[in-house]
Design a protein around this motif. Sequence first.
Motif, PDB file in Angstrom:
ATOM      1  N   GLY A  12      -3.404  -6.258   8.875  1.00 51.55           N
ATOM      2  CA  GLY A  12      -2.034  -6.880   8.841  1.00 51.55           C
ATOM      3  C   GLY A  12      -1.584  -7.370   7.514  1.00 51.55           C
ATOM      4  N   ILE A  13      -2.431  -7.211   6.779  1.00 47.73           N
ATOM      5  CA  ILE A  13      -1.971  -7.338   5.183  1.00 47.73           C
ATOM      6  C   ILE A  13      -0.694  -6.718   4.780  1.00 47.73           C
ATOM      7  N   GLN A  14       0.380  -7.097   4.050  1.00 49.87           N
ATOM      8  CA  GLN A  14       1.545  -6.794   3.873  1.00 49.87           C
ATOM      9  C   GLN A  14       1.355  -5.575   2.417  1.00 49.87           C
ATOM     10  N   TYR A  15       2.169  -4.629   2.530  1.00 47.05           N
ATOM     11  CA  TYR A  15       2.434  -3.892   1.496  1.00 47.05           C
ATOM     12  C   TYR A  15       3.698  -4.306   0.548  1.00 47.05           C
ATOM     13  N   PRO A  16       3.610  -4.378  -0.771  1.00 47.57           N
ATOM     14  CA  PRO A  16       2.299  -3.829  -1.617  1.00 47.57           C
ATOM     15  C   PRO A  16       1.063  -4.769  -1.525  1.00 47.57           C
ATOM     16  N   VAL A  17      -0.242  -4.104  -1.365  1.00 46.06           N
ATOM     17  CA  VAL A  17      -1.412  -4.932  -0.951  1.00 46.06           C
ATOM     18  C   VAL A  17      -1.656  -5.639  -2.283  1.00 46.06           C
ATOM     19  N   ARG A  18      -2.131  -6.807  -1.934  1.00 47.30           N
ATOM     20  CA  ARG A  18      -2.535  -7.711  -2.912  1.00 47.30           C
ATOM     21  C   ARG A  18      -3.908  -8.544  -2.289  1.00 47.30           C
ATOM     22  N   ILE A  19      -4.915  -7.949  -2.538  1.00 49.59           N
ATOM     23  CA  ILE A  19      -6.310  -8.454  -2.240  1.00 49.59           C
ATOM     24  C   ILE A  19      -6.534  -9.841  -2.789  1.00 49.59           C
ATOM     25  N   PRO A  20      -6.558 -10.909  -2.402  1.00 50.70           N
ATOM     26  CA  PRO A  20      -6.886 -12.177  -2.762  1.00 50.70           C
ATOM     27  C   PRO A  20      -8.171 -11.930  -3.590  1.00 50.70           C
ATOM     28  N   LYS A  21      -8.086 -12.435  -4.683  1.00 49.82           N
ATOM     29  CA  LYS A  21      -9.202 -12.390  -5.556  1.00 49.82           C
ATOM     30  C   LYS A  21     -10.487 -12.844  -5.202  1.00 49.82           C
ATOM     31  N   GLU A  22     -10.584 -13.905  -4.422  1.00 46.23           N
ATOM     32  CA  GLU A  22     -11.638 -14.476  -3.745  1.00 46.23           C
ATOM     33  C   GLU A  22     -12.132 -13.449  -2.660  1.00 46.23           C
ATOM     34  N   LEU A  23     -11.390 -12.964  -2.070  1.00 49.31           N
ATOM     35  CA  LEU A  23     -12.002 -11.938  -0.930  1.00 49.31           C
ATOM     36  C   LEU A  23     -12.279 -10.558  -1.589  1.00 49.31           C
ATOM     37  N   TRP A  98      -1.527  12.297   3.403  1.00 44.51           N
ATOM     38  CA  TRP A  98      -0.225  11.794   3.456  1.00 44.51           C
ATOM     39  C   TRP A  98       0.514  12.103   4.622  1.00 44.51           C
ATOM     40  N   ASP A  99       1.316  11.113   5.098  1.00 42.67           N
ATOM     41  CA  ASP A  99       2.221  11.384   6.475  1.00 42.67           C
ATOM     42  C   ASP A  99       1.393  12.599   7.414  1.00 42.67           C
ATOM     43  N   ASP A 100       0.404  12.098   8.028  1.00 45.26           N
ATOM     44  CA  ASP A 100      -0.294  12.843   9.222  1.00 45.26           C
ATOM     45  C   ASP A 100       0.456  13.008  10.322  1.00 45.26           C
ATOM     46  N   GLY A 101       1.524  12.369  10.697  1.00 45.83           N
ATOM     47  CA  GLY A 101       2.505  12.210  11.986  1.00 45.83           C
ATOM     48  C   GLY A 101       1.897  11.004  12.712  1.00 45.83           C
ATOM     49  N   THR A 102       1.089  10.263  12.280  1.00 44.83           N
ATOM     50  CA  THR A 102       0.612   9.170  13.247  1.00 44.83           C
ATOM     51  C   THR A 102       1.637   7.971  12.973  1.00 44.83           C
ATOM     52  N   GLY A 103       2.458   7.932  11.971  1.00 41.58           N
ATOM     53  CA  GLY A 103       3.244   6.853  11.771  1.00 41.58           C
ATOM     54  C   GLY A 103       2.933   6.183  10.489  1.00 41.58           C
ATOM     55  N   TYR A 104       1.767   6.535   9.928  1.00 41.54           N
ATOM     56  CA  TYR A 104       1.063   5.869   8.717  1.00 41.54           C
ATOM     57  C   TYR A 104       1.785   6.590   7.600  1.00 41.54           C
ATOM     58  N   SER A 105       1.831   6.056   6.349  1.00 40.37           N
ATOM     59  CA  SER A 105       2.186   6.930   5.192  1.00 40.37           C
ATOM     60  C   SER A 105       0.765   7.487   4.805  1.00 40.37           C
ATOM     61  N   TRP A 106      -0.350   6.544   4.941  1.00 40.13           N
ATOM     62  CA  TRP A 106      -1.485   7.002   4.220  1.00 40.13           C
ATOM     63  C   TRP A 106      -2.722   6.815   5.271  1.00 40.13           C
ATOM     64  N   THR A 107      -3.571   7.795   5.425  1.00 36.19           N
ATOM     65  CA  THR A 107      -4.837   7.496   6.528  1.00 36.19           C
ATOM     66  C   THR A 107      -5.952   8.263   5.547  1.00 36.19           C
ATOM     67  N   TYR A 108      -7.268   7.906   5.893  1.00 29.98           N
ATOM     68  CA  TYR A 108      -8.290   8.340   5.322  1.00 29.98           C
ATOM     69  C   TYR A 108      -9.368   9.006   6.253  1.00 29.98           C
ATOM     70  N   GLU A 121       4.375  -2.949   6.592  1.00 31.45           N
ATOM     71  CA  GLU A 121       5.382  -2.904   5.611  1.00 31.45           C
ATOM     72  C   GLU A 121       6.593  -3.508   6.226  1.00 31.45           C
ATOM     73  N   ASP A 122       6.963  -4.640   5.842  1.00 32.01           N
ATOM     74  CA  ASP A 122       7.973  -5.542   6.439  1.00 32.01           C
ATOM     75  C   ASP A 122       7.592  -5.589   7.850  1.00 32.01           C
ATOM     76  N   GLY A 123       6.338  -6.017   8.352  1.00 33.98           N
ATOM     77  CA  GLY A 123       5.969  -6.136   9.712  1.00 33.98           C
ATOM     78  C   GLY A 123       5.647  -4.939  10.362  1.00 33.98           C
ATOM     79  N   GLU A 124       6.610  -3.899  10.410  1.00 39.66           N
ATOM     80  CA  GLU A 124       6.221  -2.734  10.941  1.00 39.66           C
ATOM     81  C   GLU A 124       7.461  -1.458  10.412  1.00 39.66           C
ATOM     82  N   PRO A 125       7.129  -0.415  10.711  1.00 42.47           N
ATOM     83  CA  PRO A 125       6.044   0.235  11.082  1.00 42.47           C
ATOM     84  C   PRO A 125       4.771   0.290  10.209  1.00 42.47           C
TER      85      PRO A 125
END
Length: 142
Positions: A12-23, A98-108, A121-125
């Motif tokens: 649920g982290i928001q884009y653009p991703v900013r991982i907290p330094k402690e984490l 990139w954009d595999d049709g699942t609704g995500y811009s990126w998957t791995y 991104e802005d809550g969804e999608p």
Amino acid sequence: MNAKELAAQLDGIQYPVRIPKELAAKAKSAGLVIVYGASDDLMEFEGAIYDEIGCYDGGMAYVDAKGLLLDRGSIEDDDELKDYFARQPHAQKIEAVWDDGTGYSWTYLTTIPHETFEVLEDGEPPYCCGIVFALADVEVRG
């Protein structure tokens, strides 16, 4: 902390991703790697690996127990080339899709055992389905 716990904290982290330094520091000390997308051309690594690779319209990263392999085309030093050729046959790939049709811009895609988390991104999608894996789980093959 393990990969499942870290992925749950990142979900649920928001884009653009900013991982907290402690984490990010906890992930690094636990040997965990966070992978997620940025923009339309970057695969980001944080935690036990801190780097990024260009992957416009998709791409590939290679990882072994030592970390991320340099891009073959960027290596000019003979010792770095020797290291690359010694490590590459044993490395496992992470494919950025990139954009595999699942609704995500990126998957791995990878055979490395991993957990997933959503980047919103802005809550969804959802913008991205990131992954978390333990560097210790990157098997040495060969």
